[in-house]
Design an enzyme around this catalytic site. Structure first.
Site, PDB file in Angstrom:
ATOM      1  CG  ASP A 117      85.894 124.495 -28.451  1.00 38.60           C
ATOM      2  OD1 ASP A 117      84.911 123.626 -28.111  1.00 38.60           O
ATOM      3  OD2 ASP A 117      86.137 124.857 -29.718  1.00 38.60           O
ATOM      4  CG  HIS A 123      83.477 121.208 -30.374  1.00 38.55           C
ATOM      5  ND1 HIS A 123      84.183 122.521 -30.383  1.00 38.55           N
ATOM      6  CD2 HIS A 123      83.024 121.084 -31.498  1.00 38.55           C
ATOM      7  CE1 HIS A 123      84.011 122.880 -31.646  1.00 38.55           C
ATOM      8  NE2 HIS A 123      83.521 122.154 -32.247  1.00 38.55           N
ATOM      9  CB  SER A 182      84.204 122.986 -35.354  1.00 37.38           C
ATOM     10  OG  SER A 182      82.879 123.480 -34.843  1.00 37.38           O
TER      11      SER A 182
END
Length: 867
Positions: free
Chosen positions: A147, A202, A522
């Site tokens: 990520d 994220h 996600s």
């Protein structure tokens, strides 16, 4: 571009096999590194063999990455050789362009600090009981997160007694690598190092869902409300493939996948990918190889639920990996207001970003259109003749004409005190808003209630809460509207499983606030990754990812759309909402974990499943069938699928070789299932039907198990590929002098290379195994395949286009032509056509066909070019 040169040594080779080039259409999902290719070798072929071949063929190239498990490399070609030329070389199995993958867009919602203990999403999945009764925490299991990196110093990742997290041998994060650096955006040069610190957010949010512990933090960054991740004692590997903004290249992601495997990760989570494609992408090929070697690979299914069918994320299409869809959390912390005796939650706009505290004199004023329905508030004229001074206007949250900032500015200019925007179709939306103007999103049901209360008494006043509270959210527990629909381009069942992904509290970099609530697949994918850690901890044996996937799919909780009495389509929820408690306690299983019935012409009339009893005693099972929603995406014979499929009740009929069966302990039995297609539903509309086969044990303490099935009524090969309703494909031109796109007049378009450039535009509504742009002479003799101005040979497979691009405009693909062609699909050298008149033909191979031209193709003669 920073690359590494490789010294070459000549070694004779005699391999003559030809490979396959997988080119990709131009779209927002398929941006490429110009000149960059992923090359997979044939069995027995290695790096040095490839270097020798490339040098022999006079390919000027640089190596970007070399892979071991994948048995291939990523290269950058400086010469005129394209991907097809590489695929034609001895020893090459597959070649792909290096594509760019954006950081997935999630829906972010800020929340205020609260001492309230949140009813955790874990109550939806049995994880709360697994934590409390079975004491499972993921301890001893290694989870790799590919990520944007992670803020490993976050106190929610600290070991007991420590004030902050760390990276190293005695930390939660014992493995990791930064492949790219802060400045990397997918096109710039990577600057790798050993520190995968997150500057985007994220990855930290994703990692916290897997294993943060923010229940008892009293120092550092205090969470808005206490929460805990799925596997709070799992060991992490953080593999950073995104910079602070922008994209990442697939070759970087693949390098991270191999490193995670080599570091010994038991589970790899990839909350990335997007768009529609076939399963033969390099990351899915590598992913299946990793699963074959014992790794669990969990991948987000994508956030394209507003695009309709055929849109599951390309990265999640592996046969052995788990594609994860999203379900909305059932409870969230929000501020509330009371109106007309009822209390409703609200979310202030990001521009306002604080509680709303308007005086009681600011009463409601619904903004109605001429037909009496609630207006979207996008026109200043809407307020003509209406006194909204010091009023809180209520408008509909339809974003097709304007966004929240614009409608807020209009209402503010008209004198409104504030604005409430009723979400469509449901839930609470994230609003950008207008600065210095109180705006908030409210649920659809709240908006309807406000309208009813206003009509009963226009003098009703508002009471705004002083503190946030836990509320049951509209749509909670149901599949998320943003979660992508399947099936894939071969009618395979994807996604595989669902997990909480809507309105999820998790960690965020300390420099960015420490915590946030976000929504997306996600968020669902890491939930499933954490669930795998719990399962692996309790089983204490090494199991392949697809084996664990089967258990989770067998035992999942079947979901319904919000307000519906029927089960949600398998194309939306997969096998259902993951239920970890059932998974670790079940003693039954069904193989395979999904049934693909295909279409009418290839219908699988009978299917055999294996029902296994691993319990201590003989078990008697009753077999049954529960149908799910049928999805109609082509009700008006439209050539592009509806953004929201129509739901129908056209169900398959199912019978069993035996309706009840007793299986001894430790044994399995084969059961034959007979399917009959739905008798209702129009095959010309290609409805996708689905359902679940249930095996219910007679013992009350035993867990029922199920397997999902899906199929398409009609001929899949006749599903429209090109969106002819909107005039695609078409031939247009670019006026070089003013940049205008023009549609040529007359039957023959004349192009002057100095002033105009011909452009072929297409819009794919579904997959095609082979798309090509063919060039014919004035006697309709085939000359070759068009080569774009960028050097791309226009013959390849393709997924579908999204409905709209990021600007809200109709999405399509386009290629400029400079007059170059290749005479055959296997040709490596392009030639320029002499002056003349040429016909341009777009051809799309129909799905499930042999590819005989023109019988198996949609063929479009889009015009003539005179150069």
């Amino acid at each position: 571009m920073k690359t590494t040169a490789v010294l070459l040594t000549l070694v004779a080779t005699t391999l003559v096999a030809a490979g396959k080039f997988h080119d990709l259409p131009h779209s927002e999902y398929n941006r490429v590194v110009n000149g960059g290719y992923i090359v997979e070798y044939q069995e027995g072929f290695h790096h040095q063999d490839t270097h020798n071949t490339l040098r022999t063929r006079k390919v000027d190239y640089m190596v970007r990455k070399e892979y071991g498990i994948f048995n291939g490399a990523a290269i950058y070609v400086n010469s005129e050789h394209d991907g097809k030329a590489l695929a034609d070389m001895p020893g090459i199995k597959n070649v792909w362009p290096i594509t760019l993958v954006s950081i997935p867009k999630t829906i972010k919602q800020k929340v205020e600090p609260s001492s309230l203990k949140m009813p955790l999403v874990h109550s939806m999945t049995g994880v709360d009981t697994v934590h409390k009764i079975y004491k499972l925490t993921g301890k001893g299991i290694k989870v790799g997160v590919i990520d944007s990196g992670v803020d490993y110093k976050h106190p929610a990742f600290a070991l007991e007694g420590a004030l902050e997290g760390c990276m190293g041998p005695n930390c939660r994060f014992q493995y990791g690598w930064d492949f790219v650096g802060d400045a990397y955006d997918g096109t710039s040069s990577p600057e790798p190092d050993s520190d995968p610190m997150d500057c985007e957010g994220h990855g930290t949010h994703v990692t916290g869902i897997i294993g943060a512990n923010a229940l008892d933090i009293t120092k550092g960054s205090e969470p808005p409300y206490p929460f805990i991740g799925v596997a709070p004692e799992a060991t992490f590997g953080a593999y950073r493939v995104f910079g602070c903004k922008g994209s990442s290249a697939v070759d970087v992601i693949m390098a991270a996948m191999e490193k995670a495997f080599n570091d010994g990760m038991d589970i790899i989570n990839m909350s990335l990918g997007g768009g529609s494609a076939y399963k033969s992408t390099p990351q899915t090929v590598l992913g299946d190889k990793l699963v074959e070697r014992g790794v669990v690979l969990v991948v987000a299914a994508g956030n394209d639920g507003a695009e309709g069918v055929w849109m599951v994320s390309d990265a999640s299409l592996g046969d052995l990996s788990s594609s994860v869809a999203s379900v909305d959390s059932s409870h969230v912390v929000y501020r509330t207001f009371t109106y007309g005796g009822a209390t409703h939650p609200y979310a202030p706009s990001l521009a306002w970003n604080k509680p709303i505290e308007l005086p009681a004199s600011a009463t409601l004023m619904p903004v109605l259109g001429k037909n009496g329905s609630l207006s979207d508030g996008c026109d200043l004229g809407t307020y003509n003749g209406v006194n909204i001074a010091d009023k809180i206007v209520l408008v509909l949250g339809d974003v097709t004409r304007c966004k929240s900032g614009e409608r807020g500015a209009i209402a503010q200019a008209a004198g409104a005190a504030g604005m409430l925007i009723m979400t469509t179709p449901l839930g609470i939306a994230s609003l950008g808003g207008t600065p210095d103007f109180p705006m908030a999103s409210i649920e659809n049901r709240a908006g309807q209630a406000l309208l009813k209360a206003y009509k009963a008494n226009p003098d009703n006043t508002f009471t705004w809460s002083k503190k946030p509270s836990v509320v049951s959210i509209e749509g909670g527990g149901a599949p998320s509207s943003f979660s992508s629909f399947g099936l894939d381009g071969e009618l395979r069942s994807k996604p595989d499983i669902s997990a909480p992904g809507g309105n999820i509290m998790s960690t965020f970099p300390l420099s960015m606030g420490g915590y946030s609530v976000q929504s997306g697949t996600s968020m669902a994918s890491p939930y499933v990754a954490g669930a795998h850690a719990l399962y692996m901890q309790t089983k204490k044996i090494k199991l392949r990812g697809d084996e664990i996937r089967k258990t989770f799919k067998n035992t999942a909780t079947l979901s319904k759309n919000y307000g519906s009495s029927s089960l949600t389509s398998v194309a939306k929820q997969g096998g259902g909402l993951i239920n970890v408690l059932r998974a670790i306690t079940t003693t039954s299983s069904i193989t395979p974990d999904h049934i693909d019935l295909l279409d009418t012409n290839r219908f699988q009339t009978t299917v055999m499943i294996t029902l296994r009893n691993d319990g201590p005693n003989a078990e008697t099972y009753t077999l049954s069938h529960i149908p799910a929603d049928t999805l109609n995406s082509y009700p008006d014979n439209n050539t592009f699928p509806l953004p929201t499929p129509q739901i129908e009740d056209n169900y398959a009929t199912v019978s069993f070789s035996q309706n009840e069966i007793t299986i001894p302990a430790g044994n399995a039995a084969a059961i034959t299932i007979s399917f009959t297609e739905p008798t209702t539903g129009d095959a010309a509309h290609f409805p996708i039907y689905s359902g679940f086969i249930i095996a219910t044990p007679k013992s009350k303490e035993s867990v029922p198990v199920h397997v999902p099935y899906s199929g398409l009524k009609g001929d899949f090969s006749r599903v429209p590929i090109m969106d002819t309703d909107k005039g695609f494909p078409a031939l247009v031109s670019l006026n070089v002098s003013n940049g205008a796109i023009e549609k040529p007049e007359g039957s023959v378009a004349t192009f002057d290379a100095n002033n105009t450039v011909p452009i072929v535009v297409t819009r794919f509504g579904s997959h095609t195994p082979s798309f090509s742009v063919r060039v014919l002479d004035d006697s309709n003799k085939f000359l070759g395949y068009m080569v774009s101005l960028q050097g791309t040979k226009l013959i390849r497979d393709s997924g579908r286009n999204p409905n709209f691009d990021q600007e809200g405009l109709v999405a399509f693909s386009q290629w400029s032509w400079s007059g170059m062609i290749v005479p055959t699909a296997n040709a490596t050298e392009a030639t320029r056509l002499p002056p003349g008149t040429y016909s341009i033909v777009v051809a799309c191979q129909r799905k499930f066909t042999q590819g005989d031209y023109p019988a198996d193709f949609e063929v479009y003669d889009i015009g003539k070019i005179k150069n």
